[in-house]
Design an enzyme around this catalytic site. Structure first.
Site, PDB file in Angstrom:
ATOM      1  N   ARG A  81      -6.965  10.738  12.041  1.00 32.26           N
ATOM      2  CA  ARG A  81      -6.313   9.841  11.131  1.00 32.26           C
ATOM      3  C   ARG A  81      -6.208  10.553   9.714  1.00 32.26           C
ATOM      4  O   ARG A  81      -5.910   9.954   8.345  1.00 32.26           O
ATOM      5  CB  ARG A  81      -7.219   8.456  10.814  1.00 32.26           C
ATOM      6  CG  ARG A  81      -6.418   7.452  10.058  1.00 32.26           C
ATOM      7  CD  ARG A  81      -7.150   5.951  10.238  1.00 32.26           C
ATOM      8  NE  ARG A  81      -8.473   6.083   9.964  1.00 32.26           N
ATOM      9  CZ  ARG A  81      -8.787   5.934   8.826  1.00 32.26           C
ATOM     10  NH1 ARG A  81      -7.830   5.547   7.632  1.00 32.26           N
ATOM     11  NH2 ARG A  81     -10.034   6.174   8.308  1.00 32.26           N
ATOM     12  N   LYS A  82      -6.461  11.856   9.710  1.00 33.51           N
ATOM     13  CA  LYS A  82      -6.552  12.798   8.395  1.00 33.51           C
ATOM     14  C   LYS A  82      -4.837  13.215   8.178  1.00 33.51           C
ATOM     15  O   LYS A  82      -4.554  14.333   8.330  1.00 33.51           O
ATOM     16  CB  LYS A  82      -7.200  13.965   8.680  1.00 33.51           C
ATOM     17  CG  LYS A  82      -8.852  13.479   8.720  1.00 33.51           C
ATOM     18  CD  LYS A  82      -9.567  14.848   8.885  1.00 33.51           C
ATOM     19  CE  LYS A  82     -10.793  14.235   9.012  1.00 33.51           C
ATOM     20  NZ  LYS A  82     -11.795  15.623   9.473  1.00 33.51           N
ATOM     21  N   THR A  83      -4.254  12.352   7.903  1.00 37.01           N
ATOM     22  CA  THR A  83      -2.953  12.314   7.834  1.00 37.01           C
ATOM     23  C   THR A  83      -2.350  12.399   6.081  1.00 37.01           C
ATOM     24  O   THR A  83      -2.976  11.686   5.468  1.00 37.01           O
ATOM     25  CB  THR A  83      -1.612  11.395   8.462  1.00 37.01           C
ATOM     26  OG1 THR A  83      -2.371  10.044   8.311  1.00 37.01           O
ATOM     27  CG2 THR A  83      -1.827  11.740   9.935  1.00 37.01           C
TER      28      THR A  83
END
Length: 308
Positions: free
Chosen positions: A149-151
């Site tokens: 989820r490190k977007t």
């Protein structure tokens, strides 16, 4: 193309939510918030432009690129398919014809930078995802390669799309997609058991619960409490292999669960962790800081000379 890649099973454009075109409108508004001064200079004479691929990689993001130019009054004709690999040609030109874009000169230039930025980023993610997946398959790993989820805020849809084109799993799309209990959740609640029980009460049968653990004892507590997935976070390669095998043997026939490994995994060290006691390898390295695939858009000068 491998059958374990999502793009083999249908058009990924059909995954996109109703809101995706509004995001493109917002990107165009960000790039031209008031007057289009350069657009005034070129006007709306009909022009044809070529999209050139200038570096090797996987093409990803076709629906987004097409919609960008559609909103600028242009049409795109593609000469390559989503998920296909482009090589630098052997004729020495250093570029490959990927698409033709037709429309008013102003429209072509309005969409140019937004379209190129998006395509370069999405294609870069797809390329790195595909490369790591194929490397893992060659090494005998049969499980899932997933992103995280490190977007980039506001760009998650495109980055997750690139992962899918490359054959990687998107992992959870957002906080509402799966309940992941990380160390801060557990510390704030008081214990893994209490945190899992609370999550199960509100998530119901429809949402999986995943717990991030730092050692085998925490994994045992999470599994006993009913976690669907345990994430072995920041283990060593040898530590992962020992813990995963032990958990499989200890809980065989008692509980059903998945094992995920994450934390600092990259192309140069992922093979230290890969083994088939692990169901999921997740890494942000397939979408954070990935090299872009280089594209350019050039208006056909021969057409301009003929119109002169």
């Amino acid at each position: 193309m491998h059958k374990d890649q999502p793009i083999h099973h249908g058009s990924l454009e059909h995954l996109l939510p109703p809101s995706w075109k509004a995001q493109i409108t917002a990107w165009l508004a960000e790039d031209t918030p008031s007057y289009d001064y350069a657009g005034f200079v070129v006007g709306e004479h009909p022009r044809t432009a070529t999209l050139w691929g200038k570096s090797a990689g996987i093409i990803a993001g076709i629906p987004f690129f097409t919609e960008i130019f559609k909103q600028c009054g242009c049409e795109v004709e593609w000469h390559a398919k989503e998920g296909s690999y482009i090589n630098r040609p052997k004729d020495g030109s250093g570029k490959t014809k990927v698409a033709t874009v037709r429309g008013p000169a102003r429209g072509l230039l309005l969409g140019e930078r937004v379209g190129l930025n998006l395509l370069a980023r999405c294609s870069g993610i797809a390329t790195v995802s595909r490369d790591m997946l194929l490397s893992l398959r060659s090494a005998g790993y049969e499980g899932i390669l997933a992103g995280t989820r490190k977007t980039t805020p506001g760009f998650r849809l495109v980055e997750k799309y690139g992962m899918l084109v490359g054959g990687a799993d998107t992992h959870r799309m957002d906080l509402s997609s799966m309940i992941m209990l990380k160390d801060n959740h557990v510390w704030s609640r008081g214990s893994i058991t209490d945190a899992v029980q609370a999550a199960k009460m509100v998530g119901g049968f429809a949402l999986k619960v995943e717990v991030e653990v730092q050692n085998e004892e925490e994994a045992d507590e999470a599994i006993a409490a009913g976690a669907d997935v345990v994430m072995l976070d920041n283990f060593t390669g040898d530590g992962v292999k020992v813990a995963a095998k032990s958990l499989r043997e200890k809980w065989k026939g008692k509980r059903e669960f998945l094992i995920e490994v994450s934390g600092g995994l990259r192309e140069d060290n992922v093979f230290d962790y890969a083994n088939n006691d692990i169901d999921i390898i997740s890494t942000s390295s397939i979408h954070q800081g990935t090299p872009h695939v280089d594209f350019s858009l050039k208006i056909d000068q021969d057409q301009i000379r003929q119109d002169s």
